[in-house]
Enzyme design. Structure first.
Site, PDB file in Angstrom:
ATOM      1  N   TYR A 101      47.463   8.129  21.981  1.00 47.82           N
ATOM      2  CA  TYR A 101      48.545   6.866  22.055  1.00 47.82           C
ATOM      3  C   TYR A 101      49.623   7.153  22.848  1.00 47.82           C
ATOM      4  O   TYR A 101      50.487   7.941  22.849  1.00 47.82           O
ATOM      5  CB  TYR A 101      48.818   6.813  20.361  1.00 47.82           C
ATOM      6  CG  TYR A 101      49.737   5.847  20.188  1.00 47.82           C
ATOM      7  CD1 TYR A 101      49.366   4.241  20.034  1.00 47.82           C
ATOM      8  CD2 TYR A 101      51.068   5.648  20.486  1.00 47.82           C
ATOM      9  CE1 TYR A 101      50.087   3.136  19.649  1.00 47.82           C
ATOM     10  CE2 TYR A 101      52.064   4.673  20.323  1.00 47.82           C
ATOM     11  CZ  TYR A 101      51.399   3.410  19.757  1.00 47.82           C
ATOM     12  OH  TYR A 101      52.220   2.325  19.660  1.00 47.82           O
ATOM     13  N   GLU A 189      51.637  -1.216  24.633  1.00 48.16           N
ATOM     14  CA  GLU A 189      51.002  -0.103  24.000  1.00 48.16           C
ATOM     15  C   GLU A 189      49.721   0.188  24.793  1.00 48.16           C
ATOM     16  O   GLU A 189      48.700  -0.707  25.174  1.00 48.16           O
ATOM     17  CB  GLU A 189      50.727  -0.712  22.580  1.00 48.16           C
ATOM     18  CG  GLU A 189      50.263   0.454  21.650  1.00 48.16           C
ATOM     19  CD  GLU A 189      50.133  -0.230  20.173  1.00 48.16           C
ATOM     20  OE1 GLU A 189      51.028  -0.246  19.495  1.00 48.16           O
ATOM     21  OE2 GLU A 189      48.998  -0.750  20.014  1.00 48.16           O
TER      22      GLU A 189
END
Ligand code: GDP
Ligand code: MN
Length: 381
Positions: A101, A189
């Site tokens: 991530y 993101e």
């Protein structure tokens, strides 16, 4: 403003981030022919402004063009978090070795853009943060210098032991930061950031939220808005120049000023209710704003009571009263109304309201209690 994955990917690509190609389909047949042009396995992905699409069945692998057609048809029928899927992204499937991530958010406390990276990507990052917080590394960026090479390498090594992969990740993080700044984003993101079996580091998902206050100076970004994918009431509110956010409760709130609107929502919760929305009709009210506000709130079937909380300063309470009267004449209310107003021209406002069979309170506490009781069907304390 939310933008779609395919739009965020386009921006990320412009900044050099390695991302597999992809094309948008609005029909199952289009998805089939895109899959055909790529050959091999593809991923078909719902394009909606909601996270967790994978879990909701909105991300599917398809081995053949026929299968791509079938899964696209299914996904295009889905509603994810109440939002209908109108488009799918078709992209060649990558082979995945690991999922990490990488994200940036604006952190209000430090007043900086803060990176969050975790080698445990692909699933809910909130869950990783709650259960294994040491698997997340945070790093605040000094806006004067941006993400420096050595800082990017530190983050890269937190993700990967392999030097080449850490370097590749570091470069991607700097590119992500550039995309974030250039787009006026409040969030950017990549989840998952994957490594392939051959050792490449690539981004398979992209998410970006743009700060609404940046849109005036960034027309190219503003043009990415997809109104058909937005909550209908929020679109109507924007057109009426109202600051409105739809929530899940049943007490509709019409308030002037963002601070008072927040305080009102807090008080609604304090007395055991749930606000149906955040709505700020702004400082200088005119009756039309109130009419629009009521139209938007009453179109929400969850709303069981409406609460006006108006503190008249620049806002003239008689304007608000006139708005309420006009709105109700146009469209009689089916739910109870509680009005609290004090301040500028309150005597005139009260007169207008009583002449039209309405009443108003001056105490905020009492008004909120009453609205909550009416919405929940309990006795007024
Ligand atoms: P989200 O659930 O809305 O965040 O959608 P994602 O794009 O992140 O996809 C969810 C999951 O699907 C990922 O974590 C991957 O495990 C899987 N996935 C997405 N793209 C690919 C791909 O190209 N190949 C493979 N094998 N899996 C993928
Ligand atoms: Mn994702």
């Amino acid at each position: 403003m939310n933008i779609h994955e395919y739009q965020a990917k386009e921006i990320f690509r412009k900044h050099g981030i390695p991302i597999p190609p992809g094309e948008i389909a609005i029909t199952a047949e289009e998805a089939e022919s895109i899959a055909m042009s790529y050959g091999g396995t593809v991923v078909v992905k719902a394009q909606v402004h909601a996270g967790g699409r994978g879990k909701a069945g909105g991300v599917k692998l398809a081995k053949t063009p026929e299968e791509a057609k079938k899964v696209a048809r299914d996904i295009l029928k889905l509603k994810i978090k109440d939002l209908p899927v109108q488009k799918v992204l078709v992209t060649p499937a990558a082979d995945i070795a690991t999922e990490a991530y990488a994200g940036i958010i604006v952190d209000r406390a430090s007043k900086k853009a803060v990176f969050m990276v975790s080698p445990a990507g692909g699933i809910d990052i909130e869950e990783v943060a709650a259960k294994t917080p040491d698997k997340i590394l945070r790093h605040a960026v000094d806006p004067r210098y941006g993400l420096q090479g050595f800082e990017a390498m530190q983050l890269g090594f937190f993700l990967y032991k392999d030097v080449k992969q850490a370097r590749a990740a570091a470069k991607i993080l700097q590119q992500l930061y550039a995309a974030f700044v250039a787009s006026g984003a409040s969030l950017a993101e990549i989840n998952p950031l994957v490594t392939t079996p051959t050792g490449e580091v690539i981004a398979l998902d992209a998410k970006m939220v743009v700060d609404d206050n940046e849109l005036d100076r960034l027309p190219e970004i503003a043009a990415l808005r997809d109104e058909s994918s937005e909550e209908r009431s929020e679109v109507a509110a924007r057109e009426a120049n109202l600051t409105f956010i739809k929530l899940d409760g049943n007490v509709g709130c019409v308030v002037n000023g963002a601070g008072l609107a927040m305080a009102t929502m807090d008080l609604v919760k304090y007395y055991g209710g749930e606000p149906a929305n955040f709505l700020d009709i702004g400082g200088s009210s005119n009756p039309e704003k109130v009419v629009n506000a009521l139209r938007i709130i009453t179109s929400d079937p969850n709303v069981k009571a409406i609460l006006f909380n108006i503190f008249g300063g620049i806002t003239r309470t008689d304007d608000v009263a006139n708005g309420i009267v006009t709105a109700i004449k146009e469209n009689p209310l089916k739910v109870p109304l509680v009005i609290r107003l004090t301040g500028t021209n309150e005597e005139i406002a009260l007169k207008i309201l009583t002449e039209n069979g309405l009443s108003a309170m001056t105490d905020m506490d009492e008004a909120v209690k009453k609205a909550v009781a009416l919405a929940t069907g309990s006795k007024v304390a």
